[in-house]
Structures are given as structure tokens and as C-alpha cells.
Design a protein around this motif. Structure first.
Motif, PDB file in Angstrom:
ATOM      1  N   GLY A   1      14.522   4.652 -12.827  1.00 51.76           N
ATOM      2  CA  GLY A   1      13.723   4.298 -11.659  1.00 51.76           C
ATOM      3  C   GLY A   1      12.801   5.394 -11.169  1.00 51.76           C
ATOM      4  O   GLY A   1      12.063   5.211 -10.209  1.00 51.76           O
TER       5      GLY A   1
ATOM      6  N   ARG B   1      -0.709  -4.280 -13.124  1.00 49.88           N
ATOM      7  CA  ARG B   1      -0.635  -3.510 -11.879  1.00 49.88           C
ATOM      8  C   ARG B   1      -1.245  -2.125 -12.058  1.00 49.88           C
ATOM      9  O   ARG B   1      -1.863  -1.576 -11.151  1.00 49.88           O
TER      10      ARG B   1
ATOM     11  N   ARG C   1       3.405  -5.065 -15.592  1.00 45.97           N
ATOM     12  CA  ARG C   1       3.217  -3.689 -15.148  1.00 45.97           C
ATOM     13  C   ARG C   1       1.817  -3.189 -15.531  1.00 45.97           C
ATOM     14  O   ARG C   1       1.162  -2.528 -14.747  1.00 45.97           O
TER      15      ARG C   1
ATOM     16  N   GLY D   1      10.236   6.708 -12.690  1.00 44.21           N
ATOM     17  CA  GLY D   1       8.829   6.422 -12.994  1.00 44.21           C
ATOM     18  C   GLY D   1       8.385   6.774 -14.399  1.00 44.21           C
ATOM     19  O   GLY D   1       7.189   6.896 -14.659  1.00 44.21           O
ATOM     20  N   LYS D   2       9.323   6.903 -15.314  1.00 45.34           N
ATOM     21  CA  LYS D   2       8.969   7.298 -16.682  1.00 45.34           C
ATOM     22  C   LYS D   2       8.104   6.240 -17.363  1.00 45.34           C
ATOM     23  O   LYS D   2       7.058   6.544 -17.930  1.00 45.34           O
ATOM     24  N   SER D   3       8.563   4.980 -17.308  1.00 44.53           N
ATOM     25  CA  SER D   3       7.800   3.913 -17.969  1.00 44.53           C
ATOM     26  C   SER D   3       6.435   3.743 -17.301  1.00 44.53           C
ATOM     27  O   SER D   3       5.429   3.529 -17.972  1.00 44.53           O
ATOM     28  N   THR D   4       6.430   3.840 -15.980  1.00 42.37           N
ATOM     29  CA  THR D   4       5.185   3.701 -15.235  1.00 42.37           C
ATOM     30  C   THR D   4       4.166   4.737 -15.680  1.00 42.37           C
ATOM     31  O   THR D   4       3.015   4.414 -15.972  1.00 42.37           O
TER      32      THR D   4
HETATM   33  N1  LIG Z   1       5.143  -3.629  -7.658  1.00 47.27           N
HETATM   34  C1  LIG Z   1       5.426  -2.347  -7.462  1.00 47.27           C
HETATM   35  N2  LIG Z   1       4.715  -1.616  -6.579  1.00 47.27           N
HETATM   36  C2  LIG Z   1       4.961  -0.323  -6.368  1.00 47.27           C
HETATM   37  N3  LIG Z   1       5.926   0.355  -6.994  1.00 47.27           N
HETATM   38  C3  LIG Z   1       6.683  -0.290  -7.878  1.00 47.27           C
HETATM   39  C4  LIG Z   1       6.484  -1.656  -8.172  1.00 47.27           C
HETATM   40  N4  LIG Z   1       7.379  -2.010  -9.106  1.00 47.27           N
HETATM   41  C5  LIG Z   1       8.107  -0.911  -9.373  1.00 47.27           C
HETATM   42  N5  LIG Z   1       7.690   0.123  -8.648  1.00 47.27           N
HETATM   43  C6  LIG Z   1       8.225   1.487  -8.656  1.00 47.27           C
HETATM   44  O1  LIG Z   1       8.398   1.903  -9.947  1.00 47.27           O
HETATM   45  C7  LIG Z   1       9.704   2.422 -10.102  1.00 47.27           C
HETATM   46  C8  LIG Z   1      10.227   2.063 -11.469  1.00 47.27           C
HETATM   47  O2  LIG Z   1       9.606   2.911 -12.333  1.00 47.27           O
HETATM   48  P1  LIG Z   1       9.904   2.899 -13.874  1.00 47.27           P
HETATM   49  O3  LIG Z   1       8.678   3.491 -14.429  1.00 47.27           O
HETATM   50  O4  LIG Z   1      10.320   1.561 -14.347  1.00 47.27           O
HETATM   51  O5  LIG Z   1      11.114   3.901 -13.942  1.00 47.27           O
HETATM   52  P2  LIG Z   1      11.899   4.427 -15.206  1.00 47.27           P
HETATM   53  O6  LIG Z   1      11.147   3.953 -16.407  1.00 47.27           O
HETATM   54  O7  LIG Z   1      11.900   5.911 -15.015  1.00 47.27           O
HETATM   55  O8  LIG Z   1      13.275   3.872 -15.107  1.00 47.27           O
HETATM   56  C9  LIG Z   1      10.543   1.803  -9.063  1.00 47.27           C
HETATM   57  O9  LIG Z   1      11.527   2.699  -8.604  1.00 47.27           O
HETATM   58  C10 LIG Z   1       9.555   1.498  -7.988  1.00 47.27           C
HETATM   59  O10 LIG Z   1       9.563   2.553  -7.035  1.00 47.27           O
END
Ligand SMILES: Nc1ncnc2c1ncn2[C@@H]1O[C@H](COP(=O)(O)OP(=O)(O)O)[C@@H](O)[C@H]1O
Ligand SMILES: [Mg+2]
Length: 449
Positions: free
Chosen positions: A99, A138, A135, A101-104
Motif C-alpha cells: 500500500g 487514473r 489505475r 505506492g510501489k505499483s503506482t
Molecule cells: N483512486 C485513488 N485515488 C488516490 N489514491 C489512491 C487511489 N487508489 C489507491 N490509492 C492509493 O494508492 C495506494 C496503493 O498503492 P499501490 O501502488 O497499489 O501500493 P503497493 O503497490 O506498494 O502495494 C493506496 O494506499 C492509496 O493510498
């Protein structure tokens, strides 16, 4: 005929032993030992060696420098922490808790690179293509040259890789992939090592830059990323609370650059964006409360003004509590002992809590003075002037030591509107609009509060 040496390995932590064990003496896990096959032992040997043994030693004067033709990730923060951009053929491990933000971040980087003409493959074993697409919408990462593959079998990933000439590969995450060559479960030490080794070999041969995502759990149990650190070129770890918007990506290892830089991002709807005006995120101007003090720390080459908070409360316990978030607990204990000695204050009867605003972890000693100021402020129940910053290291004997980059820190404090600074030594050049006071000893600090 000589018998082949047997080697067993704990699949939870990577501990190795010459015989099978029921319980791992290193991590305490039960029933995790597997015998390594001859080929796995070979992988181990190869990855712990950097050069092949057939090479001949050369005088250093005859060796040519390696030049890295880097390319930009089109993200200034990531470029900074990578040491100036992405090196073709390099393998970067990005670790962090779920959670964070790695994938993001990596999907966005994939989009950036595709936009600039690179062919990128994003392999996910975590999410379906449809989820990733949402994603990507977004994050504004819908790019023709960004390819997605939902796959968990390494051999199938390679089939895809050999079909097209990708320049960048992103693997999300190492723990979900498995190789047929290894019998243990995905995420186990043998698996992640084998997969990383295969990817590394491919990346170096084809000059493909590879990013591998690895999960790290809160307890720091790290079947995975940690055992890879010595193999990969670069290791970056995410810091920051998943509930807060600020994230820091810190370099732990970098074969192509310094590890002192830190990328600072802000989590927004459109992904992780470079935190503009970083300094303003870590303190609130004009709200000087009791137990709050301002300091300036260096994160790599950048100064950050931040607030440290202390709470000192009469203790109900025979052993008073000490707790520190974002600051080293041992250092806090040392400072308290010093205050007891030098100022004759009865901290053995008080609980002391320290918190660093914004989820930052202070890794340097320049904040000592501000910590002491915050503690004294809370103890005396008196707020410190909101125009003052405290910068200085405190030594065991109570004197206040000089710190590096004092002028850079003072200029940043001035930019943020502070007019008074308590420092170990007056700067050689007077800085306009910020008045400096020299505090040479802890006992003198009270005078300035
Ligand atoms: N629609 C959204 N708008 C804003 N932030 C979001 C949204 N969806 C997810 N997130 C943020 O992205 C985070 C998830 O990031 P992600 O990249 O999946 O993490 P990881 O890959 O490190 O597990 C969530 O904790 C949340 O804070
Ligand atoms: Mg993820």
C-alpha cells in the motif's frame, strides 16, 4: 567418487546449513529447510562472484572507464535517487510495505518511458489487466508502447520477452512469480533468488533496464528483498506511512551513484508526484505549541525544515517510558541522561515521547538541539518563539558540536521565514535577515528559549 556436498536452506530467511533442520536457528521458522540442488548451488556461486575467474589481472592504468549512457525516467525525483537516470541493463529492486505506492510509481514511470519512445513491459502477478487499466487511466499512463502482461510463471514471461525487443521491464512483484526450475513455493528464498538471477542475466545480455518490486512486511520479515540486496545493482526502499500522503524513496545501495539522495513524493489522485515545496510539508508556520521545536535536516543535498515534538509527562511507572518515532531511541535516552546531569532535571520521574512531523526519519545528529529544546519546552510548559530554529549536534559531554552545511540550512530557514537560529558556531558569512546565536553548551540553551 567424492560425494557432492549437501546444502540446506531456510525458505523463510535464507539461512544455510550442511544438514536438514526442523527449526531455523536464525528466524525460528519451522519446517522450512530444503535441500539445494546442484544447479541452485551453482546459482549461489555465480551470484556471489562478480567477475569470471578466467580473466587476467590488469594494471589499473590500462583499464578504461565504463560509461553509463543513462536515460531519464521523466520523473525528476526518481532520476535523482537513481543517480541521474536509468542505466540500460541495470537491475533495480524497489521494496516497501503493502500500500505504500510501489505499483503506482512504477506504472507511472512505465507510462512516462513509453511516452518518450521506450518499449516497456509491465508484468503483474498481483492484479488483473483490467485493474491495472483502471489505475493507468487514473495515472494518465495509457501509452501505446506500454505493454501489460498478467503472468506468474517466469518461463512464460521470458517467452514474451524474447518475442519483442523491450527496453524496460517492470516486475510486480518478485514474490508472486515462480520458476518451474525450483520446487519451493513462490516468495521463498530459492524462488526469488533464481528469478532475480535469470532476469539479471537477461537484462545484462539484452541491455534491458529491469525494475523488480518486492514486498516487505512491517515486522521486517523479508523472505525476498533482503536476500537479493547483494545481487542487484540498486536497492531503493519506500518509507512513509501508507495513511499519510508523503513518501520517501531512499537509496540503500547503488552501483551507479550515491545513496545519499532521497526522492520525496506526495500521493495524489494522479499518482505519486514530486513533492513541490518540500520544506512546507514538515512544519506549520506560526503555530508554535508547547513541546514543539523547529530544525533543519539534510536529506541528501536538500535541506528540509521540520518540526520535532516532545511530550514530557509525570510517570506512573517505576521505569518511566521513552518512545521515539522518527528519531533514534538510544540517542533520546542519551540526551535525557545528559539533561539530568547538566541541568539537574528529574527526568527519571517523567515519561518522554518524541515524534518527528511528517513521518520522516531523522538520520543525522543535527536535530539533537531541537529535540532538547522541545523536551525542555514541554517540561517547562512554555512554548518556544515561533521564529526560531535550532541546529546542532549535542555530544556526550554536553557541548554543542558543529555540523556540516550550516549555511545551506540557515538559508533554507530564512527562505521559510525564520529570523532567529540557535547554532553551534556563528557562520563565517553573516546571512541577511536571520540572526544567529551561538550556543556552545546545553546549559546555555535555556537562555535562548
Ligand atoms: N483512486 C485513488 N485515488 C488516490 N489514491 C489512491 C487511489 N487508489 C489507491 N490509492 C492509493 O494508492 C495506494 C496503493 O498503492 P499501490 O501502488 O497499489 O501500493 P503497493 O503497490 O506498494 O502495494 C493506496 O494506499 C492509496 O493510498
Ligand atoms: Mg502493488
Amino acid at each position: 567418487m567424492a560425494k557432492k556436498r549437501q546444502l540446506f536452506e531456510c525458505q523463510a530467511c535464507g539461512y544455510q546449513s550442511g544438514k536438514w533442520l526442523g527449526k531455523c536457528p536464525n528466524c525460528g521458522a519451522w519446517d522450512q529447510f530444503l535441500e539445494l540442488t546442484a544447479s541452485q548451488q551453482e546459482v549461489l556461486k555465480t551470484t556471489s562472484k562478480t567477475a569470471s575467474s578466467t580473466q587476467k589481472a590488469l594494471p589499473i592504468t590500462e583499464i578504461k572507464e565504463e560509461r553509463f549512457a543513462r536515460f531519464s525516467s521523466n520523473d525528476s525525483e526518481l532520476d535523482l535517487v537513481l543517480g541521474g537516470g536509468i542505466v540500460p541493463g541495470s537491475l533495480t529492486l524497489i521494496g516497501g510495505s503493502p500500500g505504500v505506492g510501489k505499483s503506482t510509481l512504477l506504472l507511472k514511470i512505465g507510462g512516462n518511458l513509453a511516452k518518450s519512445g521506450k518499449k516497456v513491459l509491465y508484468v503483474s502477478g498481483e492484479e488483473s489487466l483490467g485493474q491495472i487499466k483502471i489505475r493507468a487511466n487514473r495515472l494518465d499512463a495509457n501509452e501505446e508502447r506500454l505493454f501489460l502482461l498478467s503472468e506468474i510463471k517466469l518461463e512464460d514471461v521470458f517467452d514474451e520477452l524474447y518475442k519483442e525487443d523491450f527496453e524496460v521491464l517492470i516486475v510486480d512483484s518478485i514474490q508472486t512469480l515462480y520458476s518451474e526450475k525450483v520446487t519451493s513455493a513462490p516468495g521463498s528464498v530459492s524462488q526469488v533468488r533464481e528469478i532475480t538471477f535469470e532476469l539479471m542475466r537477461y537484462g545484462k545480455e539484452k541491455e534491458v533496464a529491469i525494475f523488480i518490486i518486492g514486498h516487505i512486511t512491517k515486522e521486517g520479515s523479508i523472505a525476498g528483498p533482503r536476500v537479493l540486496e547483494h545481487m542487484v545493482d540498486t536497492v531503493l526502499y519506500f518509507e512513509g506511512d501508507a495513511n499519510r500522503e508523503l513518501r520517501m524513496l531512499r537509496g540503500i545501495k547503488n552501483r551507479f551513484g550515491s545513496t545519499s539522495e532521497v526522492a520525496i513524493f506526495e500521493m495524489t489522485k494522479t499518482g505519486l508526484v514530486s513533492a513541490k515545496d518540500i520544506s512546507k510539508k514538515f512544519f506549520t508556520r506560526g503555530e508554535a505549541g508547547i513541546g514543539s521545536a523547529i530544525t533543519v535536516v539534510m536529506e541528501g543535498s536538500r535541506p528540509i525544515v521540520l518540526e520535532v515534538q516532545a511530550l514530557v509527562a509525570q510517570s506512573g511507572y517505576p521505569n518511566p517510558k521513552r518512545s521515539a518515532t522518527g528519531y533514534e531511541l538510544n540517542r533520546l535516552t542519551m540526551l535525557l541522561a545528559l539533561l539530568e546531569r547538566k541541568l539537574d532535571l528529574p527526568f527519571n520521574e517523567y515519561d518522554v515521547f518524541i515524534n518527528i512531523a511528517g513521518g520522516i526519519k531523522i538520520g543525522e545528529t543535527a536535530a539533537d538541539l531541537a529535540i532538547i529544546a522541545a523536551i525542555l519546552s514541554s517540561f517547562r510548559n512554555r512554548a518556544i518563539s515561533k521564529d526560531t530554529v535550532f541546529i546542532g549536534e549535542v555530544s556526550l559531554i554536553g557541548d554543542i558540536r558543529d555540523i556540516y552545511n550550516l549555511d545551506i540550512r540557515l538559508r533554507e530557514a530564512k527562505t521559510q521565514g525564520f529570523v532567529r537560529a540557535i547554532v553551534p558556531k556563528l557562520p563565517i558569512e553573516q546571512i541577511e535577515n536571520i540572526k544567529c546565536f551561538e550556543a556552545t553548551e546545553v546549559s546555555k540553551l535555556i537562555d535562548w528559549m
